[in-house]
Design an enzyme around this catalytic site. Structure first.
Site, PDB file in Angstrom:
ATOM      1  N   ASP A  10       7.789  -0.190   6.260  1.00  0.00           N
ATOM      2  CA  ASP A  10       7.441   0.253   4.724  1.00  0.00           C
ATOM      3  C   ASP A  10       6.620   0.852   4.426  1.00  0.00           C
ATOM      4  O   ASP A  10       5.617   1.399   5.617  1.00  0.00           O
ATOM      5  CB  ASP A  10       7.358  -1.040   4.423  1.00  0.00           C
ATOM      6  N   SER A  11       6.344   1.174   2.941  1.00  0.00           N
ATOM      7  CA  SER A  11       5.005   2.074   2.863  1.00  0.00           C
ATOM      8  C   SER A  11       3.898   1.620   3.019  1.00  0.00           C
ATOM      9  O   SER A  11       3.035   1.972   3.304  1.00  0.00           O
ATOM     10  CB  SER A  11       5.835   2.424   1.542  1.00  0.00           C
ATOM     11  N   CYS A  74      12.136  -1.984   2.964  1.00  0.00           N
ATOM     12  CA  CYS A  74      10.981  -0.874   1.558  1.00  0.00           C
ATOM     13  C   CYS A  74      12.867  -1.332   0.453  1.00  0.00           C
ATOM     14  O   CYS A  74      13.092  -0.094   1.278  1.00  0.00           O
ATOM     15  CB  CYS A  74      10.465   0.210   1.963  1.00  0.00           C
ATOM     16  N   GLU A 152      -0.865  -6.212  -1.986  1.00  0.00           N
ATOM     17  CA  GLU A 152      -1.404  -5.381  -1.301  1.00  0.00           C
ATOM     18  C   GLU A 152      -3.338  -5.670  -1.483  1.00  0.00           C
ATOM     19  O   GLU A 152      -3.973  -6.680   0.185  1.00  0.00           O
ATOM     20  CB  GLU A 152      -1.722  -3.808  -1.301  1.00  0.00           C
ATOM     21  N   CYS A 188      11.274  -5.921  -5.145  1.00  0.00           N
ATOM     22  CA  CYS A 188      10.347  -4.951  -3.661  1.00  0.00           C
ATOM     23  C   CYS A 188      10.200  -6.011  -2.532  1.00  0.00           C
ATOM     24  O   CYS A 188       9.393  -6.777  -2.866  1.00  0.00           O
ATOM     25  CB  CYS A 188       8.936  -4.578  -4.404  1.00  0.00           C
ATOM     26  N   HIS A 190       7.253  -6.658  -1.659  1.00  0.00           N
ATOM     27  CA  HIS A 190       5.787  -6.840  -1.415  1.00  0.00           C
ATOM     28  C   HIS A 190       6.175  -8.292  -2.389  1.00  0.00           C
ATOM     29  O   HIS A 190       5.032  -8.801  -2.573  1.00  0.00           O
ATOM     30  CB  HIS A 190       4.574  -6.104  -2.244  1.00  0.00           C
TER      31      HIS A 190
END
Length: 264
Positions: A10-11, A74, A152, A188, A190
């Protein structure tokens, strides 16, 4: 025993939501989790940048870690680069796509929200999923880079403002017909990490769905009959750029079985 890991990519830390579901299904699975922190975030980049970066980086990672399977955890990278990565690598590659099909099966009002990054929600791939699986639904979309940053921040242990989640959700509920949304696709990886915050901020009760359980089933299917070590060993988290903030992630990463932190 086959010691080859499954590599999750993932990023940032969003792919941990996918890793959690996979570990619950395959607890003996050795794992290398790679966060492309040098390229983070993907959601604000152009399709050309992602299409060039992701296949090249995954080629290097496959050579270095010799995984039995790669999971692109992702949505943005998957909707743009999955086909290219599969053509380039001689091993199974599992992608992550917006869970529009299960959302359509759940929705009673036939109005679905898709919450993702800007790069994901504008992809023709999402148009195709909506046409194939939610043709009788109104599908509203909203892209938010801020929600990625909030997820994050949460994993870094920083407080986040509940008002920001409400403002982001207003990007869906504030659209024409948005008041009838009863199901939201977290498009997403996240976003499931802050699903409790999203649910608390929603103006009325809604269901949030994502693709992590389906990805876990796919990993299990593709590795069926393969041997696993008696213990998964020390899970490894790898970052393409390392800074002081990564050390603050250590407690959260340990909760997903990732106790070794490395830089690429």
């Amino acid at each position: 025993m086959d010691q080859r890991p499954v590599l999750f990519f993932d990023s940032g830390v969003g792919g941990l939501s996918v890793l959690g579901a996979a570990r619950a299904r395959l607890p003996q699975m050795p794992v290398v989790y790679v966060a492309d922190s040098a390229g983070f975030p993907y959601g604000t980049k152009t399709e050309r940048e992602i299409a060039a970066r992701v296949p090249a980086l995954l080629g290097r990672l496959a050579e270095r870690y010799q995984p039995r399977l790669i999971v692109i955890a992702c949505n943005t990278a998957s909707t743009i680069a999955l086909a290219t990565v599969r053509e380039a690598l001689d091993l199974p590659v599992v992608g992550t796509v917006p869970a529009i099909k299960p959302a359509a099966l759940l929705s009673q009002t036939r109005v679905i929200g898709v919450l993702g990054t800007d790069a994901t929600v504008r992809q023709p791939y999402v148009d195709d999923l909506a046409a194939r699986f939610a043709g009788d639904c109104t599908v509203l979309r909203h892209g938010s880079a801020e929600l990625v940053a909030l997820a994050e921040a949460k994993l870094h242990g920083a407080p986040t403002d509940p008002a920001r989640y409400a403002a982001i959700l207003d990007g869906l509920f504030g659209q024409k017909g948005g008041a009838r949304i009863d199901t939201i696709v977290n498009a997403c990886t996240h976003f499931p990490l802050v699903v409790d915050e999203l649910a608390a901020a929603a103006p009325h009760p809604v269901r949030f769905v994502d693709g992590s359980a389906g990805i876990a089933r796919r990993i299990a299917h593709l590795t069926e009959g393969q041997s696993w070590p008696d213990s998964p060993g020390e899970g490894r988290a790898v970052f393409t750029a390392r800074d002081a903030g990564i050390d603050r992630l250590a407690p959260a990463l340990a909760g997903f079985g990732l106790t070794r932190l490395d830089a690429l």
